[in-house]
Design a protein around this motif. Structure first.
Motif, PDB file in Angstrom:
ATOM      1  N   PRO A  34       0.698  -1.114   0.036  1.00  0.00           N
ATOM      2  CA  PRO A  34       0.017   0.007  -0.078  1.00  0.00           C
ATOM      3  C   PRO A  34       0.833   1.023  -0.002  1.00  0.00           C
ATOM      4  CG  PRO A  34       0.078  -1.227   2.206  1.00  0.00           C
ATOM      5  CD  PRO A  34       0.588  -2.083   1.379  1.00  0.00           C
ATOM      6  N   ALA A  35       2.079   1.279   0.639  1.00  0.00           N
ATOM      7  CA  ALA A  35       2.944   2.271   0.740  1.00  0.00           C
ATOM      8  C   ALA A  35       3.346   2.744  -0.599  1.00  0.00           C
ATOM      9  CB  ALA A  35       4.168   2.251   1.689  1.00  0.00           C
ATOM     10  N   VAL A  36       3.381   1.599  -1.717  1.00  0.00           N
ATOM     11  CA  VAL A  36       3.963   2.156  -2.870  1.00  0.00           C
ATOM     12  C   VAL A  36       2.740   2.508  -3.848  1.00  0.00           C
ATOM     13  CG1 VAL A  36       4.606   1.040  -4.974  1.00  0.00           C
ATOM     14  CG2 VAL A  36       5.716   0.475  -2.881  1.00  0.00           C
ATOM     15  N   ALA A  37       1.560   1.733  -3.752  1.00  0.00           N
ATOM     16  CA  ALA A  37       0.250   2.079  -4.495  1.00  0.00           C
ATOM     17  C   ALA A  37      -0.275   3.384  -4.091  1.00  0.00           C
ATOM     18  CB  ALA A  37      -0.835   0.879  -4.225  1.00  0.00           C
ATOM     19  N   GLU A  38      -0.325   3.810  -2.558  1.00  0.00           N
ATOM     20  CA  GLU A  38      -0.841   4.923  -2.440  1.00  0.00           C
ATOM     21  C   GLU A  38      -0.216   5.507  -1.321  1.00  0.00           C
ATOM     22  OE1 GLU A  38      -3.142   6.723  -3.568  1.00  0.00           O
ATOM     23  OE2 GLU A  38      -4.510   5.556  -4.895  1.00  0.00           O
ATOM     24  N   PRO A  39       1.210   6.110  -1.389  1.00  0.00           N
ATOM     25  CA  PRO A  39       2.342   6.388  -0.463  1.00  0.00           C
ATOM     26  C   PRO A  39       1.444   7.632   0.318  1.00  0.00           C
ATOM     27  CG  PRO A  39       2.828   7.385  -2.641  1.00  0.00           C
ATOM     28  CD  PRO A  39       1.805   6.220  -2.611  1.00  0.00           C
TER      29      PRO A  39
END
Length: 714
Positions: free
Chosen positions: A407-412
């Motif tokens: 999730p930190a890559v998809a929607e940081p």
């Protein structure tokens, strides 16, 4: 006796049913009384070791099968296809309408199956539901073995009948699937596995999770309190809609035993339109399973407890015994992804069959991250609700390594915001980069038509934070309910030019926290406002049936209030600010001016005053004005109508129109007039001029904003 599989009694009862033997007949063949057999079946006793060999002989199997009981005897009724006959009234369905509710899009498939897995999560153990997508292209011997296992020779005449009928919409997809299979000697399988989930539990035909998924259409079988994600029973149809061949195979490990077993409950379902094969007219759907001896003529196929080799040949092997379900989409395709024509990445090379597999892999990863980033985010020292990954194989060999969705890559930015909320690390206002501001947004719940629904004010949670460099798009507010699947993601309108790019999150229902007032009531209300795609809140038939006809306006009011709250957190006009430069043009003069109308006798004496203005010239030449109005005690009874006038050396000046106007804080626009919140000491509004009514572009002339006041409704 050994007890590695099903308990002996239920297992024996099932074998008697499959072989068509009665308890009396088994007793005679084994040389015991019928009462002894009855005691075995009812689990009051078990046979002696020397009797086990006689039971195996009577059932036509080996002693090991009786001892392990991890499969049925081979003497039972066969596994095969059952095709539903034409209706008695000769009515025809030319396809399952549910499969056409969504596009053949792996992104939609990821969203719908992910939502269903979240709803089926086992929550008592505190572990996430683990979702794994496996793309697998099979060719040559592996393809031949799979087709034999699924009894392709029996299926093919049905596909040929559908493909030959040009009147049917399904025929085009079937033709393409057959062409891909025969001309390219390949088949794309897409398997969706979930772990730590309920599994397809319950009875074969009566109300159960299994029957809702396998036997029925438009049956969601979700709990009645309204907190689940799905509500229409359409999501599962995306599995069949993504198959060119309309074929899905299923293997489920149950969280609760059925017929004394939990592992390898296998069944297949085929979705085709009405067709005629030989002299037989068929209604449409078909099932792959063992003939059910309890049905007329034992024609209807039901699920069966498959052995390891069968599960392997059907490409349904699960990695462990954890409960959950595996769905295998046979002949998977991605029409929407192909139409989008998204090119390969810089580090990706096309292969002999093009870039289809790589494109599908990437779209699955993107869809999971976009829709479930919040469900994959957890507080410190806790685990998330969902973990997801995607891998791609070709003939059993790894083509693209398993990729876990982060999730930190998809929607940081939004992940940072949600994590700050969960860890109680938010602030009231943004003062430094990386902070997360938190505010509440009211949702006034309407009463139900039945008079029993609770009314009240639910407090949704709004989070705002700076966007990470490179994020696109920015200035978006994502909204969700308790299962933390993104329901709505739209731009926040009217953000002033020059504001730092941001991301916002609106948490409603149980997502707003355990102590949020009226959380369950908000869940039910907002769920009723979602269409089958669960991608917005709107006026739906469910909402109209359950609540007042104007109930959808409560959602609109909440969204508008959230937008205003975002802008208040981002931009507050500074007192005594000077006019700003834009594109090298100086707004040489901009002045606030208050023009009160004659006050009716006996009215309030306190009048609002336009205290400050902050102007920005937009790229299209329009003026954007953010203004602050001081409201003295009693002044909230007045209304204010801002007007814009281009300054002139002599004369009254040239009045121009507003293209839009909105209340930012403690005011709202009603018929072009600002109405103040009761008890407010000041209010902020924002307005943009209509460049079509301006004789010159903004910045080339001074601007005067006048505030005409009206008292009450006068």
């Amino acid at each position: 006796m050994e007890t590695t599989g099903t308990e002996f009694g239920p297992w024996l009862a099932r074998q008697l049913k499959l072989t068509g033997k009665s308890q009396t007949e088994l007793a005679e063949e084994v040389g015991v009384t019928r009462a002894a057999v009855s005691a075995w079946v009812t689990k009051r006793s078990t046979p002696r070791p020397e009797v086990v060999a006689l039971i195996a002989q009577a059932l036509g199997t080996d002693v090991a099968t009786v001892h392990t009981r991890d499969t049925d005897t081979t003497a039972g009724l066969p596994v095969g296809w059952y095709h539903r006959p034409e209706h008695a009234d000769r009515g025809r369905e030319m396809g399952n309408a549910a499969t056409f509710a969504f596009d053949a899009d792996v992104g939609v498939l990821a969203r719908e199956t992910g939502q269903n897995s979240l709803d089926a999560r086992l929550i008592d153990n505190g572990r996430p539901v683990r979702l794994r997508f496996t793309l697998h292209e099979i060719t040559g011997e592996k393809l031949a073995d799979f087709l034999a296992a699924v009894q392709w020779d029996e299926l093919y005449p049905h596909y040929a009948a559908v493909a030959g009928d040009a009147r049917q919409k399904v025929s085009r997809a079937v033709k393409a699937g057959l062409k891909d299979l025969h001309e390219r000697d390949r088949l794309v399988l897409l398997r969706v596995d979930d772990y730590n989930a309920v599994g397809l539990t319950g009875d074969e035909y009566d109300d159960s999770v299994y029957a809702a998924v396998v036997r029925r259409t438009l049956d969601s079988h979700n709990e009645a309190n309204g907190t689940s994600g799905g509500s229409y029973g359409l999501g599962k149809a995306t599995l069949w809609g993504t198959s060119r061949l309309g074929l899905v195979l299923i293997n489920s490990t149950l969280s609760e035993p059925y017929e004394g077993r939990t592992g390898h409950r296998v069944v297949g379902r085929l979705e085709l339109p009405w067709r005629r094969v030989g002299d037989e007219a068929l209604a449409g759907p078909a099932w792959f399973g063992r003939a059910d001896p309890d049905t007329p003529g034992a024609r209807i196929a039901r699920s069966w407890w498959a052995e390891e080799d069968t599960v392997r040949r059907l490409h349904l092997v699960r990695e462990n015994a954890e409960p959950g379900t595996s769905f295998l989409v046979v002949g998977a395709h991605d029409v929407a992804g192909l139409a989008a024509g998204k090119p390969l990445g810089e580090d990706e090379e096309p292969d002999d069959n093009g870039d289809e597999l790589r494109r599908m892999h990437r779209r699955l990863v993107e869809a999971l991250g976009r829709n479930f980033w919040a469900a994959m985010t957890a507080a410190e020292d806790t685990r998330p609700q969902l973990e997801a990954s995607v891998r791609t194989l070709r003939d059993g060999r790894e083509l693209i390594a398993e990729e876990r969705v982060d999730p930190a890559v998809a929607e940081p930015s939004r992940t940072r915001a949600l994590k700050a909320f969960l860890d109680r690390g938010t602030v009231a206002r943004l003062t430094e980069a990386g902070q997360v501001a938190q505010a509440t947004v009211p949702l006034k719940l309407p009463g139900g038509r039945d008079g029993r629904s609770t009314t009240g004010v639910h407090e949704a949670v709004l989070l705002v934070t700076d966007a990470v460099d490179g994020e696109d798009p920015t200035n978006v507010m994502a909204a969700m309910r308790g299962n933390r699947m993104t329901v709505r993601a739209k731009n926040v309108p009217g953000v002033r030019m020059g504001a730092n790019p941001f991301q916002a999150v609106l948490l409603t229902g149980t997502a707003a926290g355990e102590k949020a007032p009226y959380a369950l009531e908000a869940e039910r209300f907002l769920r009723a406002a979602e269409p089958p795609e669960h991608n917005k809140w709107m006026q739906t038939e469910d909402l109209t049936n359950e609540y007042a006809s104007s109930a959808h306006r409560r959602v609109t009011t909440m969204i508008h209030a959230a937008h205003a709250q975002v802008k208040e957190l981002l931009a507050q006009p500074k007192r005594k600010s000077s006019a700003q430069r834009e594109g090298g043009n100086l707004a040489k003069r901009i002045a606030p001016k208050t023009n009160p109308k004659p006050r009716p006798r006996g009215g309030a004496t306190a009048r609002p005053v336009l205290a400050d203005l902050q102007p920005v010239v937009l790229p299209d030449g329009a003026w954007q004005i953010t203004g602050e109005i001081t409201v003295p005690r009693g002044g909230d009874g007045w209304g204010a109508r801002p007007t814009a006038v281009l300054a002139a050396r002599s004369g009254p000046g040239f009045r121009i129109a507003w293209a839009e106007m909105e209340g930012v804080r403690d005011c709202e626009v009603v018929d072009g007039i600002l109405r103040f919140t009761s008890g407010a000491h000041s209010a902020v509004f924002r307005a943009v001029t209509d460049p079509a009514t301006q004789p010159v572009r903004g910045g080339r002339s001074g601007l005067v904003v006048e505030l005409d006041l009206v008292e009450g409704d006068v």
